[in-house]
Design an enzyme around this catalytic site. Sequence first.
Site, short mmCIF file in Angstrom:
data_model
loop_
_atom_site.label_atom_id
_atom_site.label_comp_id
_atom_site.label_asym_id
_atom_site.label_seq_id
_atom_site.Cartn_x
_atom_site.Cartn_y
_atom_site.Cartn_z
N ASP A 298 0.83 -1.20 0.00
CA ASP A 298 0.00 0.00 0.00
C ASP A 298 0.87 1.26 0.00
OD1 ASP A 298 -2.64 1.14 0.11
OD2 ASP A 298 -2.21 1.72 2.17
N GLU A 344 0.99 -0.47 -5.09
CA GLU A 344 -0.16 0.46 -5.13
C GLU A 344 0.41 1.83 -5.46
OE1 GLU A 344 -2.13 3.51 -4.52
OE2 GLU A 344 -1.64 3.10 -2.43
N ASP A 397 -11.24 0.96 -1.90
CA ASP A 397 -11.27 2.39 -1.62
C ASP A 397 -12.13 3.19 -2.59
OD1 ASP A 397 -9.76 2.55 0.69
OD2 ASP A 397 -7.86 2.84 -0.34
#
Length: 497
Positions: A298, A344, A397
């Site tokens: 992430d 990401e 998200d």
Amino acid sequence: MSRFQRQSGVYLHPTALPSRHGIGSIGAPAKQFVDAAAEAGQSLWQLCPLSPVAEVHGFSPYQAYSAFALEPLLIDLDDLVERGLLDEADVAPEQSFPEDRVDYDAVAEFKRPLLRSAYERFDEERPEEIESAFETFCERVDWLDTYALFRALKDHFDGVVWTEWPDPVRSREPEALEEYRETLADEVRYRKFLQFLAVDQWDELHAYASERGIDIVGDLPIYVAQDSADVWANPELFELDEEGQPALISGVPADGNNPPQQWGMPVYDWDAVADADYGWWIDRMDWQLELSDVVRVDHFRGFEEYYAIPADADPGDGSWREGPGLDFFRRIEDALGELPIIAEDIGFVTEEIDQLRRDIDAPGMKVLQYGDWCTEDHTYLPHTYEEDTVAYPGTHDTNTVRGWYDNLSDEQRDCLHYYLGADGEEINWELIDAAWHSDSILAVVPVQDLLDLGEWARFNSPGTTDGNWEWRCTPEQLDELPVGRLRDLTEAAGRQA
């Protein structure tokens, strides 16, 4: 992209699985989901971090009490009945839980006393097979002692953050720690036992998925919560003030998709991390690779450059600073070998970020919902996707595809229809088809989009704290997953691993 084959998968966090106990578990419903994914020709199951969540952070798995431990509420109670640690009458809930969302407070009120009862029976009866496995687990898991003591201390000090504990234990003076280990020995052992159960069940589920040709795509947040075992035990690795509070706070400035965000987590003192030879990070990645087969890292950008906000400043008043870069990944690879990573890299991607990703041979992320459908060759339009990417109609998200589509402007909707050569009636499948037929080496779809669910099924809205991480798939929806249609599309797109 030698590390991956052209394949595809589904995105569903375990909390969102069906269960009579109010929250998804890593038991039978998870195996049912794995069976459905395998029947649909999928070879990836992506999920959010399995970390222990905190109410104060809205139960976000990205701001947890530990970067290593698992959330005990995921423990499957029916499995504890089979092990003889609980009775069937114990786990039959007297109240009914919502089927389509997690009521974390109600779940905790129901499950935590049962987990305590299971521990007490184990402690009293000492079943030989379980006790032996528990002792082996305690011996092999390096982070367990620190985490269990941290959670025992939090309970002892009525849940306050560690910076408000008495100084000797706050600053980890050896004599104070030893004293509390003795005083809180039973609570420490209980916390270790919960981790044993959670990891043992997860290992069984992981093996079950592997036997059916499905790799687990885990999630590794770059930052950890301030009130965590990790920061308490390793304050020298973070930018903290003399009181242990963050001096510099993580976040991001505004971008085209989100407002500026202050995440509340301390940033790393990367010089100190490097001086420690990246030991904590190596341990963290090593453990994550035990839990999963592929790791989504992430906020990958933070390793090339990271946004640091002074503790007393607004989110927009931070500044970008140089991250550890390629040296970080090379050091971890030296210790652990080849890293199966997804980066990401959503948002503003500089040449330096893109080069770092390519240097470590990690595919980046492409999210169709971020496309400007009226701009030719926009970076998020699927015809532009290069092989070293992962295509997503949406993620945890974003809005659901249906919710996103319903909120599009008339101009964007018209351009989208023209681009896809479709009328939007089955917009979820139209985007899944576009992702699956792109050049991206991997393609992953959230279960909500397989089911064409609206905005109400959104899993998380970044920058908000209420109503996130709650959506659940009902038993009927799990039974109705369109496995045949997804399998046919997967075969047509050449994505069967």
